[in-house]
Design a protein around this motif. Structure first.
Motif, short mmCIF file in Angstrom:
data_model
loop_
_atom_site.label_atom_id
_atom_site.label_comp_id
_atom_site.label_asym_id
_atom_site.label_seq_id
_atom_site.Cartn_x
_atom_site.Cartn_y
_atom_site.Cartn_z
N VAL A 90 0.83 -1.21 0.00
CA VAL A 90 0.00 0.00 0.00
C VAL A 90 0.87 1.26 0.00
N ASN A 91 1.85 1.31 0.85
CA ASN A 91 2.70 2.52 0.96
C ASN A 91 4.20 2.23 0.95
N LYS A 94 6.61 3.13 -2.10
CA LYS A 94 6.50 4.48 -2.66
C LYS A 94 7.82 5.23 -2.43
N HIS A 127 4.51 -0.73 -6.59
CA HIS A 127 3.73 0.52 -6.58
C HIS A 127 4.42 1.49 -5.63
N TRP A 131 5.75 9.73 -8.70
CA TRP A 131 4.40 10.18 -8.33
C TRP A 131 4.52 11.57 -7.73
N GLN A 134 3.67 11.50 -1.84
CA GLN A 134 4.53 10.58 -1.08
C GLN A 134 5.94 10.52 -1.67
N ASN A 173 2.59 7.16 -11.59
CA ASN A 173 1.26 7.11 -10.98
C ASN A 173 0.60 8.49 -11.05
N GLN A 249 -7.24 2.35 -11.66
CA GLN A 249 -7.35 2.11 -10.21
C GLN A 249 -8.73 1.60 -9.82
N HIS A 251 -11.37 3.05 -8.40
CA HIS A 251 -11.93 3.49 -7.13
C HIS A 251 -13.34 4.01 -7.41
N GLU A 280 -6.77 -1.02 -8.05
CA GLU A 280 -7.03 -0.61 -6.66
C GLU A 280 -8.53 -0.61 -6.37
N TRP A 318 -8.76 2.46 2.85
CA TRP A 318 -8.49 3.89 3.03
C TRP A 318 -9.80 4.67 3.06
O1 G3I Z 1 2.61 6.38 8.91
C1 G3I Z 1 2.05 7.61 9.33
C2 G3I Z 1 1.88 7.63 10.85
O2 G3I Z 1 3.15 7.55 11.46
C3 G3I Z 1 1.14 8.91 11.24
O3 G3I Z 1 0.88 8.86 12.60
C4 G3I Z 1 -0.15 9.04 10.48
C5 G3I Z 1 -0.84 10.35 10.81
O4 G3I Z 1 -1.69 10.76 9.78
O5 G3I Z 1 0.12 9.00 9.09
C6 G3I Z 1 0.71 7.79 8.67
O6 G3I Z 1 0.94 7.85 7.29
C7 G3I Z 1 -0.21 7.71 6.47
C8 G3I Z 1 0.00 6.55 5.52
O7 G3I Z 1 -1.05 6.44 4.62
C9 G3I Z 1 0.15 5.22 6.26
O8 G3I Z 1 -1.04 4.91 6.92
C10 G3I Z 1 -0.40 9.00 5.68
O9 G3I Z 1 -0.74 10.07 6.57
C11 G3I Z 1 -1.49 8.80 4.68
O10 G3I Z 1 -1.54 9.95 3.83
C12 G3I Z 1 -1.22 7.60 3.82
O11 G3I Z 1 -2.31 7.43 2.96
C13 G3I Z 1 -2.10 6.60 1.85
C14 G3I Z 1 -2.40 7.37 0.58
O12 G3I Z 1 -2.23 6.50 -0.53
C15 G3I Z 1 -1.47 8.54 0.41
O13 G3I Z 1 -1.70 9.17 -0.81
C16 G3I Z 1 -3.02 5.40 1.96
O14 G3I Z 1 -2.62 4.61 3.06
C17 G3I Z 1 -2.96 4.57 0.69
O15 G3I Z 1 -3.96 3.60 0.72
C18 G3I Z 1 -3.18 5.46 -0.52
O16 G3I Z 1 -3.04 4.70 -1.68
C19 G3I Z 1 -3.33 5.39 -2.88
C20 G3I Z 1 -2.51 4.77 -3.96
O17 G3I Z 1 -1.15 4.77 -3.63
C21 G3I Z 1 -2.71 5.50 -5.29
N1 G3I Z 1 -4.11 5.58 -5.62
C22 G3I Z 1 -4.96 6.10 -4.58
C23 G3I Z 1 -4.81 5.31 -3.30
C24 G3I Z 1 -5.78 5.76 -2.28
O18 G3I Z 1 -5.54 7.09 -1.89
#
Ligand code: G3I
Length: 495
Positions: A90-91, A94, A127, A131, A134, A173, A249, A251, A280, A318
């Motif tokens: 998921v992350n 990146k 993935h 991008w 991130q 991406n 994706q 969604h 996704e 998410w």
């Molecule tokens: O790890 C930190 C944590 O330490 C902190 O306390 C917390 C506070 O907000 O944030 C955590 O990081 C988060 C991370 O996910 C892990 O959970 C980020 O804030 C959050 O922004 C991040 O979101 C991810 C998102 O991409 C970012 O754009 C989602 O998990 C993930 O599912 C999502 O995936 C994306 C695909 O890559 C591309 N397509 C869209 C899809 C959904 O948004």
């Protein structure tokens, strides 16, 4: 994105046998061994009772995505192991995760997911490499050729680590805006060719993996963004830029829903000569009709190679408040699970190349009848006078190289050389060129250079040296320097 779902067309199949047993993936379970082999398609087999078994009947996969935090979640892992044969991080893969500081890579969390997935028979989608979101923090301080170089180094560093291990990589991406123009971002500001450079870099870094462009809101064929991405892929295929797949994706959350023309979108992309995949998927409230429709659209398009849902249970999503996944918070399959399973089992097309059984045992007995007649006329007189002058380039036995400036910016440019063979097949080539004073090659793809300033030679890569008669191939390079003067003294020598 509010079109009505595609109409349901449910079909059933009578049972027969599966070629390689229940779940017919030939999974490679040791992470040091490369990509696990795709299932062998057999539509005459009995319906699959898991998502992956049902998908494998038609040579497809059914995937999911997991974060490293799920590695301690036995509920998640049990379902993942039972139902899925493709995994995405998921992350953890990146850019911000894999290269927190310049040139300092961290693959620990990504590797942990990769190892678990491959040890459980899954293949892997990487993935993502480039991008707008991130990004490593240090990219924020970069622009122009410095950011371009950082992107290229990032792609090279990450892909070197996973070389030969993944089935697909999302190279770029979400690079398009809703109206079909390029999304503005720091990467876009390095020059319009940044996507092309990313893909060329990726191909050179790992020729074994399929390279994908991945985006959301490109499911509706008449939507501006869909057309923008379609034109990108069409242009890339026309010019030989290496792209192998488009990830949609899917969604259908946050206000989006399944468009009635989704299958047309998939088949239109596929007609350009790329694989397509739903990368996704999630659907608001797990609408059974939308899940059925999106699955059926994929099953109806031969080059739609698989579907990935973005998590397993609603608690993994998410967008958890929309309850968009196939399993509820107690790990129970929802009605949408059944609609997907049925649509997978009803597939009537197979993925090209998956219906031929994989090679089994090589023949043990040598051919019994050796050739009886030896050649009757041995060559008589060997040539007495060896050629004194090498053939001019572009003639039989020669090759030519033509230069094109792809783009330039303050402090650098990207060049392209098209190597064209003469009328005799060759197994390799080297291009010589001279750079203007003050210019330095920063990166070469589809070839490798000796020297990076002044007189430079660029040899073919392992995969593009062999050229048939009149065939051509391209290589690219980045130059840092204060002038954009084109290279001079360009020539080509066959190997
Ligand atoms: O790890 C930190 C944590 O330490 C902190 O306390 C917390 C506070 O907000 O944030 C955590 O990081 C988060 C991370 O996910 C892990 O959970 C980020 O804030 C959050 O922004 C991040 O979101 C991810 C998102 O991409 C970012 O754009 C989602 O998990 C993930 O599912 C999502 O995936 C994306 C695909 O890559 C591309 N397509 C869209 C899809 C959904 O948004």
């Amino acid at each position: 994105m509010n079109d009505v779902p595609a109409p349901s067309k449910r079909r059933t199949r009578s049972g027969a046998r599966l070629l390689l047993g229940g779940a017919c993936a030939l999974a490679i379970t040791v992470s040091s061994m490369a990509v696990a082999t795709l299932a062998h398609a057999d539509l005459s087999g009995p319906p699959g009772t898991t998502l992956k078994a049902a998908a494998e009947r038609s040579g497809r996969y059914f995937g999911t995505a997991m974060g490293a935090d799920r590695l301690n979640d036995s509920g998640f892992l049990n379902i993942a192991n039972r139902e899925f044969d493709m995994m995405t991080a998921v992350n953890e893969m990146k850019p911000d995760a894999t290269e927190p500081n310049p040139g300092q890579f961290d693959f620990r969390r990504g590797d942990a997911i990769y190892d678990w997935a491959t040890q459980h028979g899954m293949r892997f989608r990487g993935h993502t490499l480039a991008w707008h979101a991130q990004q490593p923090k240090f990219w924020a301080g970069l622009s122009g050729s410095a950011l371009r170089s950082a992107m290229i180094s990032h792609i090279n560093g990450v892909m070197a680590h996973y070389k030969g291990k993944f089935a697909y990589w999302d190279v770029v991406n979400e690079a398009y805006a809703e109206n079909g123009s390029r999304r503005s971002s720091n990467l876009q500001s390095t020059g319009n060719d940044w996507i092309e450079v990313a893909f060329r870099t990726a191909r050179a870094a790992d020729p074994s993996v399929k390279l994908c462009y991945n985006d959301y809101n490109i499911e509706n064929w008449t939507y501006g963004k869909t057309q923008g991405v379609y034109n990108l892929i069409k242009d890339f295929k026309a010019r030989g830029v290496p792209v192998d797949c488009v990830g949609l994706q899917t969604h259908f959350t946050g206000g989006s829903s399944l468009p009635g023309n989704f299958q047309q979108t998939l088949s239109s992309f596929a007609a350009l000569g790329v694989d397509v995949a739903l990368t996704e998927a999630d659907v608001t409230n797990a609408s059974t009709s939308q899940y059925q429709g999106l699955t059926q659209a994929c099953m109806n398009v031969p080059r739609c190679v698989g579907i990935t849902t973005w998590g397993i249970r609603d608690s993994d999503s998410w967008r958890g408040n929309e309850n968009p996944l196939l399993f509820d918070r107690n790990s129970n399959p929802k009605p949408a699970y059944t609609s997907v399973l049925n649509a997978l089992n009803a597939a009537s097309t197979t993925v090209p190349g998956t219906t031929t059984p994989p090679p089994t045992t090589p023949p043990t007995t040598p051919p019994t009848t050796p050739p009886t007649t030896p050649p009757t006329t041995p060559p008589t007189t060997p040539p007495t006078t060896p050629p004194t002058t090498p053939p001019p380039t572009g003639q039989p036995g020669g090759c030519t190289a033509a230069y094109r400036m792809v783009s330039m910016w303050n402090g650098g440019f990207q060049g392209e050389l098209t190597v064209t063979n003469g009328t005799t097949a060759i197994s390799g080539w080297t291009v010589q060129l001279t750079l203007a004073g003050g210019q330095t090659i920063a990166n070469v793809w589809n070839g490798s250079n000796t020297g990076n300033s002044g007189a430079v030679s660029i040899r073919n890569a392992a995969y593009n040296g062999a050229l048939g008669a009149n065939a051509s191939t391209t290589l690219g390079f980045l130059v840092n320097g204060s002038s954009n003067t084109a290279p001079s003294n360009i020539s080509c020598t066959p190997a």
